[in-house]
Design an enzyme around this catalytic site. Structure first.
Site, PDB file in Angstrom:
ATOM      1  N   PRO A  10      -5.681   2.371  -8.113  1.00 11.63           N
ATOM      2  CA  PRO A  10      -6.624   1.768  -9.037  1.00 11.63           C
ATOM      3  C   PRO A  10      -8.020   2.381  -8.987  1.00 11.63           C
ATOM      4  CG  PRO A  10      -6.087   0.271  -7.242  1.00 11.63           C
ATOM      5  CD  PRO A  10      -5.121   1.403  -7.163  1.00 11.63           C
ATOM      6  N   ASN A  11      -8.572   2.517 -10.175  1.00 13.81           N
ATOM      7  CA  ASN A  11      -9.952   2.977 -10.412  1.00 13.81           C
ATOM      8  C   ASN A  11     -10.156   4.469 -10.168  1.00 13.81           C
ATOM      9  OD1 ASN A  11     -11.067   0.344 -11.116  1.00 13.81           O
ATOM     10  ND2 ASN A  11     -10.656  -0.177  -8.976  1.00 13.81           N
ATOM     11  N   ARG A  18     -17.369   7.118 -11.676  1.00 16.87           N
ATOM     12  CA  ARG A  18     -17.431   5.981 -10.756  1.00 16.87           C
ATOM     13  C   ARG A  18     -18.165   6.372  -9.465  1.00 16.87           C
ATOM     14  NH1 ARG A  18     -12.329   4.405  -6.956  1.00 16.87           N
ATOM     15  NH2 ARG A  18     -13.215   2.501  -6.128  1.00 16.87           N
ATOM     16  N   TYR A  23     -17.879   9.278  -4.489  1.00 13.60           N
ATOM     17  CA  TYR A  23     -16.595   9.914  -4.801  1.00 13.60           C
ATOM     18  C   TYR A  23     -16.728  11.291  -5.467  1.00 13.60           C
ATOM     19  CZ  TYR A  23     -14.872   5.218  -3.832  1.00 13.60           C
ATOM     20  OH  TYR A  23     -14.580   4.022  -3.220  1.00 13.60           O
ATOM     21  N   ASN A  74      -3.292   8.419  -2.626  1.00 13.40           N
ATOM     22  CA  ASN A  74      -4.556   7.720  -2.430  1.00 13.40           C
ATOM     23  C   ASN A  74      -4.375   6.351  -3.089  1.00 13.40           C
ATOM     24  OD1 ASN A  74      -7.077   6.620  -2.445  1.00 13.40           O
ATOM     25  ND2 ASN A  74      -8.133   8.481  -3.115  1.00 13.40           N
ATOM     26  N   ALA A  77      -7.978   0.800  -3.526  1.00  9.05           N
ATOM     27  CA  ALA A  77      -8.179  -0.477  -2.824  1.00  9.05           C
ATOM     28  C   ALA A  77      -6.863  -1.076  -2.316  1.00  9.05           C
ATOM     29  CB  ALA A  77      -8.891  -1.470  -3.745  1.00  9.05           C
ATOM     30  N   GLU A  98      -1.557   9.971   3.450  1.00  8.57           N
ATOM     31  CA  GLU A  98      -2.558   9.149   2.756  1.00  8.57           C
ATOM     32  C   GLU A  98      -3.869   9.932   2.700  1.00  8.57           C
ATOM     33  OE1 GLU A  98      -3.482   4.573   3.460  1.00  8.57           O
ATOM     34  OE2 GLU A  98      -4.621   5.822   4.819  1.00  8.57           O
ATOM     35  N   HIS A 100      -8.006   9.790   1.392  1.00 12.46           N
ATOM     36  CA  HIS A 100      -9.159   9.074   0.836  1.00 12.46           C
ATOM     37  C   HIS A 100     -10.301  10.046   0.660  1.00 12.46           C
ATOM     38  CE1 HIS A 100      -7.331   5.215   1.178  1.00 12.46           C
ATOM     39  NE2 HIS A 100      -6.921   5.550   2.383  1.00 12.46           N
ATOM     40  N   ARG A 107     -17.683   2.999   6.011  1.00 14.10           N
ATOM     41  CA  ARG A 107     -18.096   2.112   4.923  1.00 14.10           C
ATOM     42  C   ARG A 107     -17.942   0.636   5.337  1.00 14.10           C
ATOM     43  NH1 ARG A 107     -15.354   4.010  -0.403  1.00 14.10           N
ATOM     44  NH2 ARG A 107     -17.000   2.679  -1.262  1.00 14.10           N
TER      45      ARG A 107
HETATM   46  C1  DQA Z   1     -10.761   5.206  -1.724  1.00 21.45           C
HETATM   47  C2  DQA Z   1     -11.331   4.226  -0.692  1.00 21.45           C
HETATM   48  C3  DQA Z   1     -10.981   2.785  -1.059  1.00 21.45           C
HETATM   49  O1  DQA Z   1     -11.552   1.899  -0.124  1.00 21.45           O
HETATM   50  C4  DQA Z   1     -11.497   2.438  -2.435  1.00 21.45           C
HETATM   51  O2  DQA Z   1     -11.093   1.134  -2.797  1.00 21.45           O
HETATM   52  C5  DQA Z   1     -11.096   3.437  -3.456  1.00 21.45           C
HETATM   53  C6  DQA Z   1     -11.198   4.854  -3.128  1.00 21.45           C
HETATM   54  C7  DQA Z   1     -11.201   6.657  -1.441  1.00 21.45           C
HETATM   55  O3  DQA Z   1     -10.557   7.560  -1.959  1.00 21.45           O
HETATM   56  O4  DQA Z   1     -12.189   6.885  -0.739  1.00 21.45           O
HETATM   57  O5  DQA Z   1     -10.774   3.088  -4.593  1.00 21.45           O
HETATM   58  O6  DQA Z   1      -9.345   5.172  -1.653  1.00 21.45           O
END
Ligand code: DQA
Length: 146
Positions: A10-11, A18, A23, A74, A77, A98, A100, A107
């Site tokens: 998501p996102n 964003r 990011y 990735n 959240a 995984e 990120h 954070r």
């Molecule tokens: C994320 C880290 C997560 O905590 C966050 O909710 C994201 C992006 C990252 O790539 O740093 O959406 O996965």
């Protein structure tokens, strides 16, 4: 040719717009275009998927895992609470990494826990988009050991 799934949660479709200070300014398409090029050089085939929905990610994994050799994910959240995605990764029995973009450990406290990481081969955090390329390089290396 080894087929690697690259899944974003998501996102992450908003990358570039964003929170660029966290990011970066590359869009997901920018990153994926570079990953296609890199995969070609490494003689890997890549299959991309992004969704804001937990169920859609799980359905994609169920459908594609049989024809694939690795997973780079990735989970956004979902990382922090999706037992359903964790169970899907265990269920499809695929080597997963995984990734990120940000360093989740530097954070907010709620980002420090990943429920996904324990069922992955490893995780890469804090290197921005470079993390996806590091993961791809791993699958190119393990290919040599096949
Ligand atoms: C994320 C880290 C997560 O905590 C966050 O909710 C994201 C992006 C990252 O790539 O740093 O959406 O996965």
């Amino acid at each position: 040719m080894r087929r690697i799934l690259i899944v974003n949660g998501p996102n992450l479709n908003l990358l570039g717009k964003r929170e660029p200070e966290v990011y970066g300014t590359d869009s997901l398409d920018d990153i994926n275009d570079r990953l296609i090029q890199c995969a070609e050089d490494l003689k890997l085939q890549v299959e991309f998927f992004q969704s804001n929905s937990e169920g859609a990610i799980i359905d994609f994994l169920h459908k594609e895992a049989g024809q694939s050799h690795g997973l780079i994910i990735n989970p956004g959240a979902f990382t922090h609470y999706s037992i359903a995605i964790r169970d899907a990764i265990v269920g499809i029995d695929i080597e997963a990494i995984e990734v990120h973009l940000s360093n989740i450990y530097s954070r907010e406290d709620f980002r420090h826990k990943s429920v996904i990481a324990p069922v992955c081969r490893g995780h890469i955090v804090g290197f921005g988009a470079e993390g996806y390329f590091m993961a791809l390089a791993h699958f190119a290396e393990t290919k040599k050991e096949d």
